[in-house]
Design an enzyme around this catalytic site. Structure first.
Site, PDB file in Angstrom:
ATOM      1  N   GLU A   1       4.423  -0.732   1.749  1.00  0.00           N
ATOM      2  CA  GLU A   1       4.621  -0.969   0.319  1.00  0.00           C
ATOM      3  C   GLU A   1       4.514  -2.438  -0.068  1.00  0.00           C
ATOM      4  OE1 GLU A   1       8.345   0.582  -1.048  1.00  0.00           O
ATOM      5  OE2 GLU A   1       7.959   2.624  -0.369  1.00  0.00           O
TER       6      GLU A   1
ATOM      7  N   GLU B   1       0.827  -1.205   0.000  1.00  0.00           N
ATOM      8  CA  GLU B   1       0.000   0.000   0.000  1.00  0.00           C
ATOM      9  C   GLU B   1       0.863   1.258   0.000  1.00  0.00           C
ATOM     10  OE1 GLU B   1       0.743   1.580   2.956  1.00  0.00           O
ATOM     11  OE2 GLU B   1       1.762  -0.260   3.546  1.00  0.00           O
TER      12      GLU B   1
END
Length: 351
Positions: free
Chosen positions: A319, A176
């Site tokens: 991430e 994300e």
């Protein structure tokens, strides 16, 4: 987006294949080692067997799905970085320059970045466009999004996994990007997991203790303003969550529906896993907890979901970085199943 579509996705999530799990146990116990001596590797191998229905599945084609969205709550000064960083980092992902790109290349994984709610117009053919809206609203003043928008983001995540599974991908990792998303995740943890606000709110992108106390107040105000229903995970997600979190809920549910393992990254991804497990308790069997984030609420959050982290490296980047680092460990578990000699084949006496 109709809730009926979401229900149809959840209805496809089946229990693990018990016969395959038992076959995996028998295989592991026949190998030249004391029973259970490879610890978590054996647990992972058995879980993968139950998920895929194969004692030694080929999971070499794997993808990291990075959901990107902005948060209106950034107006409250909860992050050390400005909201403009979200679209800037999306371009970095697409160019292959982010940490998750580097680690994914080493793990043989492909990174797919999705605009589910970035507050900017991004025109790049490498970007998967699924924008539900341009960022969430400031949840201290109103609901972050509508119920329909939350469902649309969940379904979008599940649809992406279905498309990728159709292309042969068999293992997924959650990633994300969204400045302000630790604030939304902390709010979800407080409501859905019963974790205190003080324990759920951490330092995020690197704020100091004074800013953390301010962030605690922001989460408290958001919950008081919206009164999310803890018995209704979609209501809670729509009121105090984030679009990229909702997208990851869909990634997790979609992977389970496709009988694919999904490796859950850090604090934000685990907040999505919390919502997914609330919507479909059976989906948690398809999740693998990757690492223990340095974000202080992560340990308690994982305990509530029932996930046990494989690695602990004091990471707090997100991430999908922690999840990708687990891919080689999962590969090691599967190689044990394929390549290790049995007592019989090696002519070794059993204990």
């Amino acid at each position: 987006m109709s809730e009926a579509v979401l229900k149809s996705i959840i209805a496809r999530i089946e229990p693990l294949n018990g016969e395959a799990v038992e076959d995996a146990h028998q295989r592991l116990n026949s190998l030249t080692k004391p029973p259970g001596s490879l610890g978590r590797l054996e647990e992972i191998a058995s879980q993968i067997a139950g998920i895929t229905g194969e004692v030694s599945a080929d999971l070499s084609k794997r993808a990291v799905v990075v959901m990107a969205g902005d948060h209106g709550v950034c107006e409250e000064g909860v992050s050390a970085f400005p909201a403009e960083v979200t679209p800037q980092m999306v371009l970095n992902f697409l160019a292959g320059g982010a940490a998750v790109n580097v680690l994914a290349r080493g793990a043989g994984a492909d990174v797919y970045c999705v605009d589910i709610g970035v507050n900017a117009d991004l025109d790049d053919e490498r970007l998967i466009q699924r924008k539900v809206r341009r960022g969430t609203a400031n949840m201290t003043r109103e609901s972050a999004m509508t119920r329909e928008e939350a469902i649309a983001a969940i379904v979008a995540g599940a649809d992406i996994v279905k498309e990728l599974a159709g292309q042969g991908y068999r293992m997924f990792a959650t990633g994300e990007m969204g400045i302000g998303n630790t604030t939304a995740s902390a709010a979800l943890c407080t409501v859905l997991a019963g974790i205190s606000v003080e324990d759920a709110v951490g330092l995020g992108t690197g704020i100091n203790e004074e800013r953390r106390q301010h962030k605690i107040g922001v989460v408290q105000r958001a919950i008081a303003r919206n009164e999310p229903n803890r018995l209704d995970p979609i209501d809670t997600l729509s009121k105090v969550g984030g679009l990229e979190i909702a997208g990851l809920v869909g990634v997790i549910l979609g992977a389970a529906a496709e009988r694919c393992p999904v490796v859950v990254d850090g604090f934000i991804s685990s907040a999505a896993a919390l919502v997914a497990a609330a919507l479909s308790p059976q989906s948690s069997a398809y999740m693998l907890g990757s690492h223990l984030s340095h974000e202080q609420g992560h340990r308690k959050l994982l305990e509530v979901i029932g996930l046990s982290p494989v690695i602990h490296l004091d990471m707090r980047l997100g991430e999908g970085t922690g999840a990708v680092l687990c891919f080689p460990i999962i590969d090691a578990a599967l190689r044990i199943m394929r390549e290790m000699a049995t007592f019989e084949s090696a002519g070794v006496s059993r204990g």
